[in-house]
Design a protein around this motif. Structure first.
Motif, PDB file in Angstrom:
ATOM      1  N   SER A  20      49.081  55.848  76.774  1.00 24.50           N
ATOM      2  CA  SER A  20      49.456  54.735  77.631  1.00 24.50           C
ATOM      3  C   SER A  20      48.240  54.048  78.237  1.00 24.50           C
ATOM      4  O   SER A  20      48.295  52.900  78.624  1.00 24.50           O
ATOM      5  CB  SER A  20      50.375  55.223  78.746  1.00 24.50           C
ATOM      6  OG  SER A  20      49.613  55.987  79.645  1.00 24.50           O
ATOM      7  N   ALA A  24      48.621  49.032  77.144  1.00 23.27           N
ATOM      8  CA  ALA A  24      49.310  48.053  77.972  1.00 23.27           C
ATOM      9  C   ALA A  24      49.289  46.629  77.413  1.00 23.27           C
ATOM     10  O   ALA A  24      50.223  45.871  77.595  1.00 23.27           O
ATOM     11  CB  ALA A  24      48.724  48.069  79.385  1.00 23.27           C
ATOM     12  N   SER A  25      48.241  46.309  76.757  1.00 20.75           N
ATOM     13  CA  SER A  25      48.119  44.905  76.361  1.00 20.75           C
ATOM     14  C   SER A  25      48.474  44.661  74.887  1.00 20.75           C
ATOM     15  O   SER A  25      48.212  43.611  74.348  1.00 20.75           O
ATOM     16  CB  SER A  25      46.695  44.421  76.639  1.00 20.75           C
ATOM     17  OG  SER A  25      45.807  45.225  75.893  1.00 20.75           O
ATOM     18  N   LYS A  49      53.900  57.712  84.415  1.00 17.72           N
ATOM     19  CA  LYS A  49      53.958  56.975  83.152  1.00 17.72           C
ATOM     20  C   LYS A  49      55.248  56.170  83.085  1.00 17.72           C
ATOM     21  O   LYS A  49      56.335  56.675  83.380  1.00 17.72           O
ATOM     22  CB  LYS A  49      53.918  57.972  81.994  1.00 17.72           C
ATOM     23  CG  LYS A  49      54.028  57.262  80.671  1.00 17.72           C
ATOM     24  CD  LYS A  49      54.000  58.254  79.514  1.00 17.72           C
ATOM     25  CE  LYS A  49      54.119  57.511  78.193  1.00 17.72           C
ATOM     26  NZ  LYS A  49      55.505  57.115  77.894  1.00 17.72           N
ATOM     27  N   THR A  60      52.643  52.245  80.342  1.00 12.53           N
ATOM     28  CA  THR A  60      51.569  52.012  81.296  1.00 12.53           C
ATOM     29  C   THR A  60      51.605  53.108  82.352  1.00 12.53           C
ATOM     30  O   THR A  60      52.529  53.929  82.373  1.00 12.53           O
ATOM     31  CB  THR A  60      51.689  50.613  81.943  1.00 12.53           C
ATOM     32  OG1 THR A  60      50.543  50.408  82.775  1.00 12.53           O
ATOM     33  CG2 THR A  60      52.932  50.538  82.823  1.00 12.53           C
ATOM     34  N   PHE A  68      53.452  49.163  89.087  1.00  9.77           N
ATOM     35  CA  PHE A  68      53.145  49.006  87.670  1.00  9.77           C
ATOM     36  C   PHE A  68      53.616  47.626  87.229  1.00  9.77           C
ATOM     37  O   PHE A  68      54.480  47.006  87.852  1.00  9.77           O
ATOM     38  CB  PHE A  68      53.796  50.093  86.821  1.00  9.77           C
ATOM     39  CG  PHE A  68      55.298  49.982  86.752  1.00  9.77           C
ATOM     40  CD1 PHE A  68      55.911  49.226  85.730  1.00  9.77           C
ATOM     41  CD2 PHE A  68      56.103  50.620  87.688  1.00  9.77           C
ATOM     42  CE1 PHE A  68      57.291  49.124  85.680  1.00  9.77           C
ATOM     43  CE2 PHE A  68      57.475  50.516  87.627  1.00  9.77           C
ATOM     44  CZ  PHE A  68      58.087  49.765  86.623  1.00  9.77           C
ATOM     45  N   LEU A  70      54.509  46.096  83.294  1.00  9.58           N
ATOM     46  CA  LEU A  70      54.554  46.469  81.872  1.00  9.58           C
ATOM     47  C   LEU A  70      55.204  45.342  81.069  1.00  9.58           C
ATOM     48  O   LEU A  70      56.315  44.900  81.381  1.00  9.58           O
ATOM     49  CB  LEU A  70      55.368  47.776  81.725  1.00  9.58           C
ATOM     50  CG  LEU A  70      55.578  48.276  80.295  1.00  9.58           C
ATOM     51  CD1 LEU A  70      54.249  48.653  79.647  1.00  9.58           C
ATOM     52  CD2 LEU A  70      56.539  49.459  80.294  1.00  9.58           C
TER      53      LEU A  70
END
Lengths: 1065, 654
Positions: A20, A24-25, A49, A60, A68, A70
């Motif tokens: 993770s 993310a991207s 997570k 993420t 967060f 995501l």
């Protein structure tokens, strides 16, 4: 639902977690989901997570604020949130709604991958074969307190916390073992791996990360000679890799007296005197011309004026507690640190100038020099300052006559309110606080605990660690009593005292750990330890009288005349070799074997070394192939069994075997010649003493059901303690009366059940979970010294619990209709009032009794109440104890309720039975010299079967039988309601999270039958001065009975209203 | 890797530094704050053993030794008797109040055995000190064994001694023990006293007191106890034929050489009882409590408080409750018992009158006989022993007359004090206990005319009786304080009595009569000042008639021809005829000399007169007393604690 399986197993989880970090991207389209992951208290979970359920790679981790964001592919309908130690949660995604708000996770109580502290190292919970109960900081802090033991009440099955006089806690785990000395059965407390020799209250509860309780000899045998009473392992906070976290926790509490005795008011007090005369006539014929303590002129005046003074009310005012803690922790891969500081003040109920202040510092550094060497230090410092100069007045406040004037006409305190009575020289309890400088008692204690370690991992799987612990404590006490103009009038009578104590503990440990997994199936963990401990303590005190003036206090006792002095010196040593092998096969079968050799200095030479073996077996049934079909219903099922042997070092002290001479000074030629040194031989050298030994079997079943929604364990144990150190009576003709000898045996067996359930998991923002534990323990004396079966004087009987009440039983009150004749009346010449006189009751030839007196059960029906009618009335140990904690959360609100119970035992309520005495306790049923609590006693006009009629001539026989009551209680220990402020609000002021809460400690009782009898706090009477007068059965009617003074003890229990904040930056 | 090396060195250094406390040393115990048996190997430790035993005797003799007085001819129990009262019906081994000395005294014996063993072997002591220490230790050992054997030991040929004999230092516990032969115990006692008499100095050695305060053992004390031990053995199964004559010889030598030892009788019996003379020439051996001691740590007693041990409580035991029982309403037609107790009390507690324990009542039948009116005139000992009038110290109206009229307001003493011992200087008499003749003359008219209460001899009861005043202490500062005066265990006068008793038992009646007459002559002596302490109307001397009256009384107080005749009749131990033999004369004399001192039970047991005299004089105990009561029961706790070897035997009868 089936997707939850994906995160089963810690390896998967870890793998996903790592992935993770760089995932993310990856996704360029879809929507971005936002949210904040928090625990049940609303505090952020950092690094949790968050992953798309259908596509775990899309994930993420939460930030330091728990937030967060995501980016998920379009059409995503569910995400999974997971965090080590917490139950994973699936969250449904509503299309179009991207802000998911606050998402609370519930703690997983039996995470098998969790690493638990087991003494001399850690083990994966899955591999543990002994019994370890873990309580984390969050659960502890549900009860705001300066004392971690108070926070543990009701949280661990089989851990029983009671209070001694003075309010210091006394802890037993799995019952009592030591006959005649139950105080010796307390646990060993280990802080950060080193045995702790100081009062646990010097450790700031806010610095505690977890408390692990080792129960049963198979778990505690690794502590050998100190393991019998269980082991409490306290782990304090350390730095963690990551962003700097600053925490500020503070609360302010108002403390109120939790219930007080209802004392007689002025009218009732006057009535008591009348009833006392009435009892005198009725029960002793016409021999009672006057009240033993008739109302004085002042009292009569007060009665006529309608005065009824409640000194307790006048004395009592609310106290407060202010507790502040700041903690900063951070770290890099190489270095982590943690710094904490706390300041706490709590004041006394009698005056805010009387208080205890505590300053506590805590710091740790861990540094990794390279892959092979790391070291660290951990220091814990505390300074406690107590000003207790003129407290402890509640006892007097209760017994002073309500028909007295607390204040003079000019508003000043009336210093001698009951002048003219036999207690005329008793100072008003309100007086001392008007002269704080002459009632001076100041104590200062510092404790410093320092642990330094260095660890070398020369090759893979092997680790050597050296630890040195230096603990130091110093205490300084100062007191002074000066001329107060009331009962201390001359300089010659002033007194002052100084005392000093110092102690240190030097502890070093070498430990070698080997941990490896062979062929993926064989996991081996081996620990070998060598350690030495040296304890040193010393003290001295000096008292003087004739201090010239108040300004001197106790600063220079040489200004006065020394009246008393003394000192003490104790050194003990302990040398130990420890080995433990833990072997796990295929995550299914576990074996733990430990061996410890202890050499202890207080034992007789030649008996100093002893060994302590233990073995533990575990079988993870749920990992068997045949169990896989139940997967999803039974997540974990583990059977554990163990056996071990331990001792308790609290049963014999240093130098006890050497035959100490008694000091016996003499003045040849009168006082002017001074004392000549003198000694006598009163004890003999003990050549055979060794520790008593406890052997224990333990069988347990751990389970996790319904996707870990219901977890828990069931434990059964049996202990046998032999060679209990008891005094063996010697023929007095040898010059010594007794000698501690390994005699006597006892056994305990019990059942403990612990359950944790997640009842509602985030339904519409609402969560509810429950922790419940219950422990049943039965203790029994198996043998007494020299084959004896009973020891009536100490309440010890083979086959019975360790301390029982053996006395006659009250079955009621003799009524007028029981008497042979009751028709005549006599006019009292003093009061000119008629009084009934009576003949003795029918059917009892000895002792002759009269209406209104205690009616005892005539067990053998011979018409006589004597020692033959004694019977077992009860026992002091509870048959079972339980605790129940419920936690609720709804959106930003959280609520926890802690309930604690001790059930099915007998306690004593001493003040209904105490004998006449000058200034302590009560003379209920006798004389009416002091005021006393309201008790529904018998009179001819208001007959009942509860309490006998007062009698100013003689005390009613069998009064001890009045004091036994069912002591069971279920109390709400704490209610804690919190609200976490929305994070968008906080961001602007730079606060990561902020929770505010309100708490009530000791809010109410759910069940406590003794409260129907005028007792308001069943586990410690809320007053000082009451507990000291427990009546031995033998003082009741001269019938030899048995019983030991366990019952209500004096202590000012408070109900606290607390307001606090938890802030993170 | 440079860092590794540096760090390794640091770690190794740290390990070495902290390992300096050696393992083996850790397990060796070296106590510092207390004393352990190795102390005996020093000169100071040996002396401390003797000192410790002297101190323990303070505790042993403190408290309420009523078991030595109640149940004899001298005393009945008072209305405030404590538990364990002894008209012999509760005499058993379970009741610790009548099994005295077990525990503490045996620790003393073991301590003394240690002292003797270590002192004998010591090279640290010079010869003189060694002799003194061994002398003291042997005296004390003999003294304690003598006390124990008199309490538990046999008096007839069929009974064993009751107690074990330990003469070596015991350091290791055991659960076995057994009684020794009576002959062996007496042999040790006599040997110890003999050795002590040889080893101790004639007057008090500076190491054991300064001679003017403190009464520790001297050679003369050891000789007197040797005589007493021989005398006592002479009555037992262990008797040797020379016991009585030897006792007579030793005491005669002491009398002859009294100047050598600094001993003599006071001319006035009153002086022998005075606080100022506690450490004077007549008192030979006593238990010290520290006069007026303010050292709470030493006395264990907080002055102006209560609790603790270590003070002389004899002064309160024979004190009737003058506060509660001094009610003074007269009732028409009631001229004898009971006077009605009621109304306000004319007495309150003060230092002079002290704390009334009311444990013991002087036995009227016996006391009124040995201290009869005729004796009282020619013999000062009743007046010196008893308080018979109480001066009013409360301003009250003194009750009602027999016709219901009010008595006048009593005039209280102007010298009342709750903080110092003030002898009342004026004030009306609140309570008067007249002698026999005046008692007989007390009519109702006299009672009505008298402002206070008159208690005639017939009206003595267990609640109202003359108080024994000889133990009064003048330095007390609080009405509830006990006395810091020594408890005197041996007076020089007793040497005359031992001599008389030994001569009588040896058949030398004339020598016995001569010794008794010395005390009789002394007892007749009065000075005018003594009269201040006796009620108006009783016999006293003036400066003018002192010489003549003393001479006349001394002559009159010599043994009468009838008494002289009795001295030739040997000891009769059975029957209930009073005044049947010379022993009756001797035992009456012990009472006159030592009334109230905790010793009577021993005198009756030694002379085998317990059963006979109790049956004659003591109404409470006469139906219970048995010959086996002349020895106490072995404590059950001892019998229960002997678990190996033969069971420890209980004394016959229990």
């Amino acid at each position: 639902m089936e997707k939850l399986r994906l995160i089963k197993g810690w390896k998967t989880l870890l793998l996903l977690f790592c992935m993770s970090l760089f995932s993310a991207s990856i996704f360029a389209q879809g929507t971005t989901l936002r949210g904040k992951v928090v625990d049940q208290k609303g505090e952020p979970l950092i690094g949790a997570k968050v992953a798309v359920t259908a596509s775990p790679a899309t994930a993420t981790a939460t930030s330091v604020t728990g937030d967060f964001s995501l980016r998920v592919p379009a059409g995503t309908n569910k995400i999974t949130i997971s965090f080590v130690g917490y139950v994973s949660l699936d969250v449904n995604i509503t299309p179009g709604k991207s802000d998911l708000g606050q998402i609370p996770l519930a703690q997983d109580q039996t995470n098998l991958n969790e690493v638990v502290v087991v003494g001399y190292g850690t083990l994966k919970r899955a591999d543990v074969t002994g019994t370890v109960a873990t309580v984390d900081a969050k659960s502890l802090q549900e009860v705001p307190s300066a004392n971690v033991f108070q926070q543990l009440q009701g949280k661990v099955a089989g851990l029983d916390v009671t209070y001694n006089t003075g309010g210091s806690p006394s802890i037993t785990i799995r019952g009592n073992r030591t006959i005649s000395n139950p105080g010796a059965d307390g646990p060993l407390v280990v802080v950060d791996g080193s045995p702790y020799g100081q009062d646990i209250t010097t450790i700031n509860p806010n610095d505690i990360k977890t408390v692990d309780v080792l129960k049963g000899a198979s778990a505690t045998a690794i502590y050998g000679s100190r393991g019998s009473g269980g082991v409490i392992l306290v782990t304090t906070n350390r730095g963690r890799v990551g962003q700097t976290v600053t925490g500020y926790d503070a609360y302010y509490g108002i403390n109120t007296l939790e219930g007080e005795l209802h004392m007689l008011n002025g009218t009732q007090y006057n009535q008591l005197k009348y009833d006392g005369i009435e009892g005198g006539y009725l029960q002793a014929g016409a021999q009672s011309p006057q009240a033993a303590y008739p109302l004085t002129t002042t009292e009569q005046q007060a009665l006529a004026a309608g005065i009824s003074t409640d000194y307790v009310k006048l004395l009592d005012h609310n106290a407060y507690t202010l507790d502040q803690n700041l903690r900063i922790s951070s770290g890099t891969e190489k270095t982590q640190f943690n710094v904490g500081m706390g300041y706490r003040i709590n004041t006394d109920l009698e005056s805010s100038a009387l208080n205890t202040k505590r300053v506590r510092l805590n710091a740790s550094i861990d540094h990794k020099i390279n892959d092979i060497i790391k070291f660290g230090i951990n220091i814990d410092e505390s300074l406690t300052m107590t000003n207790g100069g003129y407290g402890g007045q509640f006892g007097t406040a209760q017994w002073l006559s309500p028909l007295s004037y607390p204040y003079n006409a000019d508003g000043s305190v009336n210093p001698l309110p009951v002048v003219g009575t036999l207690d005329g020289s008793t100072r008003s309890p309100l007086f001392a606080r008007t002269m704080p400088d002459v009632f001076y008692n100041y104590n200062r204690n510092t404790v410093s605990n320092n642990i330094l370690y260095a660890q070398v991992d020369p090759v893979k799987h092997l680790s050597y660690r050296y630890t040195v612990n230096y603990q130091m404590a110093q205490g300084n006490g100062n007191s002074y009593n000066g001329i107060n103009g009331v009962d201390l009038l001359t300089i010659a009578k002033t007194t002052a005292q100084t005392n000093n104590s110092a102690s240190y503990r030097l502890y070093q440990q070498h430990s070698l750990t080997y941990d490896n997994t062979f062929a993926q199936k064989h996991h081996v963990n081996f620990v070998a330890v060598f350690e030495t401990t040296k304890n040193h303590s010393e003290s001295s005190f000096i008292q003087a009288s004739g201090i010239p003036e108040d300004a001197n206090k106790n600063a220079n006792l040489g200004l006065g005349t020394f009246t008393n002095d003394g000192g003490s010196f104790i050194e003990t040593g302990l040398i130990s070799y420890v080995g433990r092998l833990n072997y796990a096969f295929a995550n299914k079968y576990d074996l733990t074997g430990t061996m410890r050799w202890d050499g202890n200095s207080p034992l007789a030479t030649g008996h100093q070394w002893t060994s302590y073996p233990s073995i533990g077996l575990g079988w993870v049934i749920s990992n068997e192939a045949f169990m896989q079909k139940y997967n999803g219903v039974i997540d974990n099922l583990k059977l554990r069994a163990g056996f071990g042997q331990t001792s308790s070092t609290a049963t014999a002290g240093a130098y006890g075997t050497l035959g100490q001479l008694s000091s016996s000074k003499f003045q040849y030629g009168g006082g002017s010649a001074g004392d000549a040194a003198g000694v006598r031989v009163t004890s003999l050298v003990n050549t055979n003493l060794t520790w008593q030994r406890t052997a224990e079997y333990n069988i347990a079943l751990d389970f996790a059901l319904f996707k870990s929604r219901l977890t828990g364990s069931i434990e059964v144990y049996q202990q046998k303690t032999t060679g209990i150190i008891l005094n063996n009576n010697l023929p007095a003709t040898l010059g010594a009366n007794s000698q501690p000898t390994n005699l006597g045996a006892s056994s305990d067996r019990g059942l403990e059940i612990s359950l944790s359930s997640i009842n509602v998991q985030n339904k519409g923002g609402f969560s509810w979970n429950t922790d419940f534990n219950i422990a049943f323990n039965r203790e029994r004396i198996d043998a007494l010294p020299n084959g004896g079966l009973i020891n009536i004087g100490n309440g010890q009987f083979v086959g019975q619990p360790l301390s029982v009440i053996y006395d006659i039983r009250k079955i009621g009150i003799w009524q007028l209709s029981d008497a042979t004749q009751t028709n005549s009346t006599v006019i009292n010449p003093q009061t000119n009032q008629p009084y009934l006189i009576s003949g003795a009751v029918r059917g009892q030839t000895s002792p002759l009794q009269y209406p209104g007196q205690v009616r005892a059960q005539d067990v053998n029906g011979d018409g006589k109440i004597d020692a033959n009618d004694n019977q077992f009335i009860g026992h002091f140990n509870p048959n079972y104890t339980f605790g129940l904690t419920n936690r609720f959360s709804y959106k930003n609100f959280d609520l926890s309720i802690v309930i604690q119970a001790r059930m099915a035992f007998t306690t004593t309520m001493p003040y209904v039975a105490s004998a006449n005495s000058a200034t302590n306790g009560w003379q209920y049923l006798n004389l009416g010299r002091h005021n006393q609590p309201y008790i529904p006693y018998w009179t001819p006009a208001t007959p009942n079967n509860q309490f006998p009629e007062p009698n100013d001539l003689t005390q009613s026989p069998f009064q001890s039988s009045l004091q036994y009551f069912d002591g069971s209680f279920i109390r709400a220990k704490s209610i804690n309601l919190g609200y976490t402020l929305p994070s968008n609000l906080l961001k602007r002021i730079g606060v990561a999270s902020l929770r505010v809460y309100a708490n009530v400690t000791n809010p109410f009782f759910i069940y406590a039958p003794i409260r129907n009898h005028g007792v308001y706090v069943p586990d410690a009477e809320s007053v000082s001065g009451v507990g000291g007068q427990i009546v031995g059965p033998s003082t009741s009617g001269n019938i030899a009975g048995a019983g030991t003074a366990y019952g209500l003890v004096a202590g000012e229990q408070t109900r606290d209203f607390v307001f606090g904040i938890n802030a993170r930056f | 890797m440079k860092i590794l090396n540096k760090t390794s060195i640091a770690i190794v250094t740290a390990v070495v530094l902290t390992s300096t406390f050696s393992c083996k040393k850790l397990l060796v115990e070296k106590p510092e704050a207390q004393l352990y048996p190795d102390y005996f190997s020093t000169a100071g430790g040996i002396q401390a053993g003797v000192t410790g035993v002297y101190n323990d005797l303070r505790g042993f003799y403190s408290g309420e030794p009523i078991d030595l007085m109640e149940g004899t001819d001298e005393a009945l129990f008072g209305s405030q008797q404590s538990t364990g009262a002894l008209p012999y019906d509760t005499y058993n081994g379970l009741n610790s109040s009548n099994t005295p000395g077990f525990g503490g005294l045996w620790s003393d014996i073991n301590t003394l055995n240690g002292v003797i063993q270590y002192a004998t072997a010591s090279t640290a002591l010079d010869a003189t000190t060694k002799a003194q220490l061994i002398g003291q230790a042997k005296f004390l050992r003999g003294f304690i064994y003598f006390r124990l054997v008199q309490t538990y030991g046999g008096v007839t040929a069929t009974q064993p001694s009751g107690i074990p004999l330990h003469t070596t230092f015991i350091t290791v516990a055991s659960t076995a023990d057994a009684p020794a032969k009576l002959t062996d115990i007496y042999a040790l006692i006599i040997q110890d006293f003999t050795d002590a008499a040889a080893g101790l100095s004639n007057t008090i050695n500076p190491a054991f007191g300064n001679g003017t305060t403190g009464k520790t053992a001297t050679s003369a004390v050891a000789q007197a106890y040797l005589a007493k031990a021989l005398l006592t053995r002479g009555y037992t199964e262990a008797a040797q034929s020379t016991d009585f004559t030897q006792a007579a010889t030793i005491t005669q030598n002491l009398i002859t050489n009294k100047a050598t030892y600094g001993l003599d009788l006071w001319q006035d019996y009153n002086d022998a009882m005075k606080e100022a003379n506690d450490y004077g020439k007549e008192n030979m051996f006593g238990i010290d409590y520290g006069i007026g001691t303010a050292d709470a740590a030493y006395s264990g007693y907080t002055l102006q408080g209560s609790g603790g041990y270590g003070l002389n409580e004899l002064m309160v035991l024979w004190r009737w409750n003058y506060i509660s029982n001094a009610g003074i309403d007269n009732v028409a037609g009631v001229d004898q018992v009971p006077q009605k107790i009621g109304g306000p009390s004319p007495m309150q507690r003060d230092v002079y009158n002290a704390r009334p324990y009311g444990r013991l009542e002087p036995n009227p039948a016996y006391i009124q006989k040995v201290f009869n009116d005729a004796n009282q005139i020619r013999d000062t000992r009743f007046d010196a022993t008893f308080q018979t009038f109480w001066i009013n110290n409360v301003s009250v109206r003194a009750g009602k007359t027999s016709t219901g009229g009010s008595k006048p307001q009593l005039k209280p003493t102007s010298n009342f004090s709750q903080t110092s011992y003030n002898i009342p200087v004026d004030g009306d008499t609140a309570v008067l206990m007249p002698n026999a003749a005046q008692s007989a003359a007390t009519t109702m008219a006299r009672r009505d005319a008298f402002p206070g209460l008159i208690v005639t001899q017939a009206q003595w009861s267990n609640a109202i009786f003359p108080t024994v005043k000889k133990f009064d202490e003048l330095q007390r500062t609080y009405m509830n304080d006990f006395s810091g005066r020594p408890i005197i265990l041996l007076r020089f006068s007793e040497v005359y009595l031992i001599n008389a008793e030994a001569n009588y038992m040896a058949g030398n009646a004339a020598a016995a009569v001569a010794s008794l007459n010395v005390l009789r002559a002394r007892a007749a002596y009065r000075v005018p000042a003594d009269g201040a302490q006796i009620p108006a109307g009783q016999f006293r001397v003036t400066a003018a008639n002192q010489a003549a009256m003393n001479a006349a009384n001394a002559a009159a107080n010599q043994l009468s021809p009838a008494e002289v005749a009795l001295m030739s009749i040997p000891n009769i131990t059975t029957g209930t005829t009073p005044d049947a033999c010379g022993m009756d004369v001797i035992l009456d004399e012990y009472t006159r000399e030592y009334m109230g001192e905790s010793r009577r039970w021993f005198d009756l047991v030694r002379t085998q007169q317990l059963v006979r005299r109790v049956k004659i004089y003591n109404p409470n105990a006469r139906n219970n007393v048995q010959p086996y009561h002349m020895r106490r029961a072995i404590p059950q706790s001892l019998i229960d604690a002997v678990l190996s070897g033969p069971k420890y035997p209980q004394n016959n009868g229990y």
